[in-house]
Design a protein around this motif. Structure first.
Motif, PDB file in Angstrom:
ATOM      1  N   ASP A 123       0.820  -1.217   0.000  1.00 12.37           N
ATOM      2  CA  ASP A 123       0.000   0.000   0.000  1.00 12.37           C
ATOM      3  C   ASP A 123       0.851   1.263   0.000  1.00 12.37           C
ATOM      4  OD1 ASP A 123      -2.330  -1.398  -0.139  1.00 12.37           O
ATOM      5  OD2 ASP A 123      -2.992  -0.972   1.911  1.00 12.37           O
ATOM      6  N   ASN A 124       1.927   1.268   0.778  1.00 11.72           N
ATOM      7  CA  ASN A 124       2.801   2.444   0.808  1.00 11.72           C
ATOM      8  C   ASN A 124       3.408   2.714  -0.557  1.00 11.72           C
ATOM      9  OD1 ASN A 124       2.278   2.924   3.503  1.00 11.72           O
ATOM     10  ND2 ASN A 124       4.102   1.865   4.223  1.00 11.72           N
ATOM     11  N   LYS A 125       3.827   1.661  -1.253  1.00 10.63           N
ATOM     12  CA  LYS A 125       4.388   1.828  -2.589  1.00 10.63           C
ATOM     13  C   LYS A 125       3.331   2.376  -3.554  1.00 10.63           C
ATOM     14  CE  LYS A 125       6.740  -0.537  -6.340  1.00 10.63           C
ATOM     15  NZ  LYS A 125       7.200  -1.799  -6.892  1.00 10.63           N
ATOM     16  N   LEU A 126       2.126   1.836  -3.505  1.00 17.74           N
ATOM     17  CA  LEU A 126       1.056   2.292  -4.394  1.00 17.74           C
ATOM     18  C   LEU A 126       0.618   3.724  -4.087  1.00 17.74           C
ATOM     19  CD1 LEU A 126      -1.092  -0.953  -4.626  1.00 17.74           C
ATOM     20  CD2 LEU A 126       0.273   0.096  -6.439  1.00 17.74           C
ATOM     21  N   SER A 127       0.795   4.181  -2.855  1.00 15.43           N
ATOM     22  CA  SER A 127       0.419   5.545  -2.488  1.00 15.43           C
ATOM     23  C   SER A 127       1.292   6.585  -3.182  1.00 15.43           C
ATOM     24  CB  SER A 127       0.496   5.738  -0.972  1.00 15.43           C
ATOM     25  OG  SER A 127      -0.534   5.010  -0.342  1.00 15.43           O
ATOM     26  N   HIS A 128       2.415   6.160  -3.724  1.00 11.94           N
ATOM     27  CA  HIS A 128       3.337   7.106  -4.369  1.00 11.94           C
ATOM     28  C   HIS A 128       3.268   7.078  -5.900  1.00 11.94           C
ATOM     29  CE1 HIS A 128       4.938   6.869  -0.274  1.00 11.94           C
ATOM     30  NE2 HIS A 128       5.225   8.137  -0.482  1.00 11.94           N
ATOM     31  N   ARG A 129       2.281   6.384  -6.460  1.00 15.19           N
ATOM     32  CA  ARG A 129       2.149   6.335  -7.918  1.00 15.19           C
ATOM     33  C   ARG A 129       1.500   7.622  -8.430  1.00 15.19           C
ATOM     34  NH1 ARG A 129      -2.287   4.536  -5.804  1.00 15.19           N
ATOM     35  NH2 ARG A 129      -4.264   4.459  -6.893  1.00 15.19           N
ATOM     36  N   HIS A 130       1.628   7.890  -9.713  1.00 15.26           N
ATOM     37  CA  HIS A 130       0.975   9.048 -10.331  1.00 15.26           C
ATOM     38  C   HIS A 130      -0.495   8.730 -10.576  1.00 15.26           C
ATOM     39  CE1 HIS A 130       0.113  12.434 -12.916  1.00 15.26           C
ATOM     40  NE2 HIS A 130      -0.500  11.580 -13.710  1.00 15.26           N
ATOM     41  N   ILE A 131      -1.348   9.672 -10.237  1.00 22.33           N
ATOM     42  CA  ILE A 131      -2.756   9.566 -10.590  1.00 22.33           C
ATOM     43  C   ILE A 131      -3.199  10.893 -11.196  1.00 22.33           C
ATOM     44  CG2 ILE A 131      -3.384   7.808  -8.894  1.00 22.33           C
ATOM     45  CD1 ILE A 131      -4.482  10.078  -7.133  1.00 22.33           C
ATOM     46  N   ASP A 132      -4.068  10.804 -12.186  1.00 25.66           N
ATOM     47  CA  ASP A 132      -4.632  12.019 -12.755  1.00 25.66           C
ATOM     48  C   ASP A 132      -5.673  12.567 -11.798  1.00 25.66           C
ATOM     49  OD1 ASP A 132      -3.106  11.928 -15.098  1.00 25.66           O
ATOM     50  OD2 ASP A 132      -4.550  10.593 -16.064  1.00 25.66           O
ATOM     51  N   LEU A 133      -5.756  13.884 -11.739  1.00 27.81           N
ATOM     52  CA  LEU A 133      -6.700  14.527 -10.828  1.00 27.81           C
ATOM     53  C   LEU A 133      -8.085  14.609 -11.456  1.00 27.81           C
ATOM     54  CD1 LEU A 133      -4.348  17.379  -9.606  1.00 27.81           C
ATOM     55  CD2 LEU A 133      -4.918  15.248  -8.432  1.00 27.81           C
ATOM     56  N   ASP A 134      -9.098  14.498 -10.629  1.00 30.52           N
ATOM     57  CA  ASP A 134     -10.478  14.600 -11.081  1.00 30.52           C
ATOM     58  C   ASP A 134     -10.788  16.064 -11.379  1.00 30.52           C
ATOM     59  OD1 ASP A 134     -13.309  14.621 -11.326  1.00 30.52           O
ATOM     60  OD2 ASP A 134     -13.493  12.952  -9.930  1.00 30.52           O
ATOM     61  N   PRO A 135     -11.219  16.375 -12.600  1.00 26.66           N
ATOM     62  CA  PRO A 135     -11.521  17.767 -12.931  1.00 26.66           C
ATOM     63  C   PRO A 135     -12.723  18.320 -12.168  1.00 26.66           C
ATOM     64  CG  PRO A 135     -12.106  16.323 -14.755  1.00 26.66           C
ATOM     65  CD  PRO A 135     -11.396  15.480 -13.737  1.00 26.66           C
ATOM     66  N   ASN A 136     -13.503  17.450 -11.532  1.00 25.08           N
ATOM     67  CA  ASN A 136     -14.664  17.919 -10.774  1.00 25.08           C
ATOM     68  C   ASN A 136     -14.317  18.306  -9.344  1.00 25.08           C
ATOM     69  OD1 ASN A 136     -16.972  18.168 -12.313  1.00 25.08           O
ATOM     70  ND2 ASN A 136     -18.132  16.771 -11.027  1.00 25.08           N
ATOM     71  N   GLY A 137     -13.074  18.060  -8.924  1.00 25.52           N
ATOM     72  CA  GLY A 137     -12.680  18.502  -7.594  1.00 25.52           C
ATOM     73  C   GLY A 137     -12.060  17.418  -6.744  1.00 25.52           C
ATOM     74  N   TYR A 138     -11.868  17.761  -5.479  1.00 27.24           N
ATOM     75  CA  TYR A 138     -11.203  16.870  -4.537  1.00 27.24           C
ATOM     76  C   TYR A 138     -11.909  16.942  -3.185  1.00 27.24           C
ATOM     77  CZ  TYR A 138      -9.010  21.148  -2.805  1.00 27.24           C
ATOM     78  OH  TYR A 138      -8.791  22.401  -2.293  1.00 27.24           O
ATOM     79  N   PHE A 139     -11.589  15.991  -2.319  1.00 27.85           N
ATOM     80  CA  PHE A 139     -12.196  15.904  -0.996  1.00 27.85           C
ATOM     81  C   PHE A 139     -11.128  15.979   0.088  1.00 27.85           C
ATOM     82  CE2 PHE A 139     -15.307  13.955  -3.692  1.00 27.85           C
ATOM     83  CZ  PHE A 139     -16.535  14.189  -3.094  1.00 27.85           C
ATOM     84  N   ILE A 140     -11.467  16.623   1.169  1.00 27.24           N
ATOM     85  CA  ILE A 140     -10.687  16.567   2.404  1.00 27.24           C
ATOM     86  C   ILE A 140     -11.533  15.760   3.385  1.00 27.24           C
ATOM     87  CG2 ILE A 140      -9.660  17.847   4.321  1.00 27.24           C
ATOM     88  CD1 ILE A 140      -8.219  18.292   1.638  1.00 27.24           C
ATOM     89  N   ILE A 141     -10.978  14.647   3.851  1.00 23.16           N
ATOM     90  CA  ILE A 141     -11.704  13.711   4.702  1.00 23.16           C
ATOM     91  C   ILE A 141     -11.173  13.836   6.128  1.00 23.16           C
ATOM     92  CG2 ILE A 141     -12.269  11.278   5.083  1.00 23.16           C
ATOM     93  CD1 ILE A 141     -11.541  10.903   2.022  1.00 23.16           C
ATOM     94  N   TYR A 142     -12.091  13.865   7.081  1.00 24.30           N
ATOM     95  CA  TYR A 142     -11.691  13.946   8.485  1.00 24.30           C
ATOM     96  C   TYR A 142     -12.785  13.331   9.354  1.00 24.30           C
ATOM     97  CZ  TYR A 142     -14.864  17.942   8.596  1.00 24.30           C
ATOM     98  OH  TYR A 142     -15.978  18.745   8.501  1.00 24.30           O
TER      99      TYR A 142
END
Length: 126
Positions: free
Chosen positions: A11-30
């Motif tokens: 999981d740590n290795k996969l967390s550092h891969r490139h991902i394209d950003l969603d043009p509709n926005g992003y979330f802050i989770i808490y």
């Protein structure tokens, strides 16, 4: 290396891969522990020609780390990961997610947040 360490390393290795950003926005989770809720603030953005998320109002790049003073467009909350996913993906007329990998990421993060809420452990969004 035991099974848990091996899975964590994957999981740590996969967390550092490139991902394209969603043009509709992003979330802050808490977590709102007092209310017993998983919360997800949705923010709009625009993806520029470099593939970077920029503030639609200022045109400034939104940094991936650090504090950013922006106002969210919507606040979603739920007592479980499933409840939160139903609210975002099934009950919202135009769901704020346009990419399947973004939806899958949110599902994973909501599960991690739910586990932290139930166990009392700290939750840090990946």
């Amino acid at each position: 290396m035991d099974l848990l360490e091996n899975l964590t390393a994957i999981d740590n290795k996969l967390s550092h891969r490139h991902i394209d950003l969603d043009p509709n926005g992003y979330f802050i989770i808490y977590l709102d522990r007092d209310a017993g809720l998983i919360c997800a603030k949705h923010f709009t953005n625009v993806i520029d020609d470099r593939g970077l998320a920029v503030d639609p109002e200022t045109g400034k790049v939104i940094p991936a780390k650090g504090k950013v003073e922006r106002t969210h467009t919507t606040l979603f909350s739920g007592r479980t990961a499933k409840e939160l996913c139903v609210k975002i993906f099934e009950e919202t007329q135009s769901p704020p997610v346009t990419m399947l990998d973004h939806a899958a990421y949110l599902g994973r993060e909501f599960i991690r947040a739910e586990i932290a809420l139930v166990t009392g452990k700290e939750y840090v969004q990946d």
